[in-house]
Design a protein around this motif. Structure first.
Motif, PDB file in Angstrom:
ATOM      1  N   ASP A 147      -9.017   2.565  -2.511  1.00  0.00           N
ATOM      2  CA  ASP A 147      -9.896   1.934  -1.525  1.00  0.00           C
ATOM      3  C   ASP A 147     -11.365   2.184  -1.845  1.00  0.00           C
ATOM      4  OD1 ASP A 147      -7.953   0.752  -0.069  1.00  0.00           O
ATOM      5  OD2 ASP A 147      -7.885   2.234   1.538  1.00  0.00           O
TER       6      ASP A 147
ATOM      7  N   ASN B 196     -11.963   1.587   6.350  1.00  0.00           N
ATOM      8  CA  ASN B 196     -11.528   0.275   6.823  1.00  0.00           C
ATOM      9  C   ASN B 196     -10.793   0.424   8.147  1.00  0.00           C
ATOM     10  OD1 ASN B 196     -12.354  -0.964   4.315  1.00  0.00           O
ATOM     11  ND2 ASN B 196     -10.541  -0.055   3.410  1.00  0.00           N
TER      12      ASN B 196
ATOM     13  N   ASN C  63       1.642  -2.823  -1.306  1.00  0.00           N
ATOM     14  CA  ASN C  63       0.900  -1.577  -1.188  1.00  0.00           C
ATOM     15  C   ASN C  63       1.816  -0.394  -0.904  1.00  0.00           C
ATOM     16  OD1 ASN C  63      -1.838  -0.735  -1.452  1.00  0.00           O
ATOM     17  ND2 ASN C  63      -1.857  -0.189   0.697  1.00  0.00           N
TER      18      ASN C  63
ATOM     19  N   ARG D  80      -7.019  -4.598  -0.756  1.00  0.00           N
ATOM     20  CA  ARG D  80      -6.369  -3.344  -1.084  1.00  0.00           C
ATOM     21  C   ARG D  80      -5.135  -3.541  -1.952  1.00  0.00           C
ATOM     22  NH1 ARG D  80      -5.084  -0.276   4.224  1.00  0.00           N
ATOM     23  NH2 ARG D  80      -4.380   1.247   2.678  1.00  0.00           N
TER      24      ARG D  80
END
Length: 476
Positions: free
Chosen positions: A43, A114, A342, A447
């Motif tokens: 990130d 975030n 992810n 991401r």
């Protein structure tokens, strides 16, 4: 956990349960670190330079991996200079962790943070729960019976027989008129692609047994051969070999243009890694047989066997880790939806962790092979059993890989949700915009690091309709 180990090492007469509690805490901490810290590092790199192309994203992800691998290598090298005393080792480790933890928080205000977008895992649990509650319903015979069925299907992809029961989750219950009880077809499809990875995951249970053996009995063998030799050398060897192999494989995959070829290379990569696990077990078996032969002949067998004779089995252990674990994560990305990619690390670690727990069960089953030390144990039989098991698992893997080669498992069905075509500003699917419908969260596109399927930019008419409705909602 480290403080408890230090306390247990200082007072060896105390209850051994303190030591086991420390091991549990350290294991949980290590699992949490593996899942969250690397994603956090990704990130930070991605936030500094927002990517516009897949090449930019992969380049930024490579920068993150370079820092991660450098830290791993430096940590392994530093461990070689640590004292062998458990008391000193636990104290130094605890102080180092406290310093690192404090240093981490000093930079808190400089990190890119975030806002939470929710977890797609909640969708997975919701779909499974809804399908179970509707298990007594008949399957849909018309497209209108399925909630938000934009493609007009009655059989939801993937067409896997043992996942057919999930098709009942989006069935609309007319008499109750409660749309909040329905899943969307898109949600069910996403879950089916995730659960379709189960056959591949099962083939990694045997690899986990080999890896657990390598991280325990291999090092115990080295310690038994030469108590003065820094066995962390072998830990460094495994780490460096694994990182180097994984880096070379990533370079090879990035140079391949065709997504079909990429998926094939990933499958071959995993298969080669499992073949090396068989070779690793063979070398370990030969060394164990030779050691037991020396024990029978000499009173001090350690002076007749060089500790570096164990080097091949440690090298092959690193090769297996670099090929198989990295290959599993990349293959996972090629098989699931974008919002799930992810989660490649958590799911991979979960499968390998289950295999490590199975190693405890195997040791209990074959407890007659294990004595109070290496000399009185029959590690040769245990390694021979792992060799045979790894070979059988290799054959099973190639059958599973052939099964994934079918059209139903190709990247073609992986058409992303409408949020990909509108832009990264839309973080939720159309089901989020529908009143009284369960929330469907997706991971932000910024991401996501993966090897995208070729169908990413090919939306059929049904998805075009969904895009128009989303644009209309956003305009409002």
């Amino acid at each position: 956990g480290l403080v408890l180990i230090w306390n247990a090492a200082r007072h060896r007469s105390r209850d051994i349960r303190t030591f086991y509690l420390a091991l549990v805490l350290i294991t949980l901490a290590k699992a949490a670190k593996g899942v969250s810290l690397k994603a956090f590092l990704d990130d930070q790199f991605l936030a500094k330079d927002i990517a516009t192309t897949e090449e930019d994203k992969e380049r930024q992800h490579s920068r993150s991996n370079a820092w991660w691998r450098s830290a791993s290598i430096l940590g392994a090298i530093a461990a070689a200079f640590f004292p062998s005393s458990l008391t000193l080792l636990s104290v130094i480790s605890a102080i180092s962790m406290m310093v690192a933890y404090s240093w981490f928080w000093l930079g808190a205000k400089f990190y890119e943070c975030n806002p939470p977008t929710g977890s797609v895992i909640s969708d997975v649990l919701f779909v499974i729960k809804t399908a179970i509650l509707k298990r007594n319903l008949l399957y849909a015979t018309t497209p209108e019976q399925l909630f938000q069925n934009y493609k007009g299907v009655t059989h939801i992809e993937r067409s896997i027989s043992w996942l057919r029961w999930l098709d009942k989750a989006p069935i609309v219950i007319e008499e109750e008129n409660r749309p909040d009880k329905n899943c969307t077809v898109a949600q069910v499809k996403e879950v089916k692609f995730l659960l379709g990875m189960v056959p591949m995951w099962t083939t990694f249970l045997t690899y986990s047994l080999v890896y657990a053996t390598g991280s325990t009995f291999f090092f115990q063998q080295a310690r038994n051969l030469n108590k003065n030799f820094p066995i962390t050398f072998f830990n460094i060897l495994v780490t460096v070999t694994s990182i180097a192999i994984e880096y070379l494989c990533d370079i090879l995959i990035r140079k391949i243009g065709s997504e079909t070829d990429k998926q094939l290379i990933m499958q071959v990569r995993i298969g080669i890694g499992m073949a090396f696990s068989v070779i690793c077990c063979i070398f370990a078996w030969k060394n164990a047989v030779h050691w037991l032969y020396l024990v029978k002949i000499y009173s001090e067998p350690s002076i007749h066997m060089d500790i570096f004779s164990l080097t091949p089995q440690f090298i092959f252990l690193g090769v297996v880790e670099g090929l198989s674990v990295g290959g599993l994560q990349n293959f996972f990305c090629s098989q699931v939806y974008k919002s799930l990619r992810n989660y490649k690390t958590p799911f991979g670690e979960c499968v390998i962790g289950i295999g490590k727990f199975l190693s405890i069960l195997f040791i209990l089953i074959f407890s007659r092979w294990f004595g109070h030390d290496i000399d009185s144990s029959r590690l040769d039989k245990y390694y021979a059993m792992l060799t045979l098991l790894s070979f059988v698992n290799l054959l099973i893997y190639w059958l599973v890989a052939y099964w994934y080669g079918d059209d139903q498992f190709s990247p073609e069905p992986l058409i992303e949700g409408a949020q990909d075509s509108i832009g990264s500003v839309v973080s939720q699917s159309f089901s989020d915009q529908t009143p009284n419908n369960p929330p469907h969260f997706s991971v932000s596109e910024r991401r996501t690091q993966s090897f995208p399927g070729p169908a990413r930019n090919r939306l059929d008419g049904a998805h075009e309709q969904e895009n128009k409705q989303l644009r209309h909602i956003k305009t409002i």
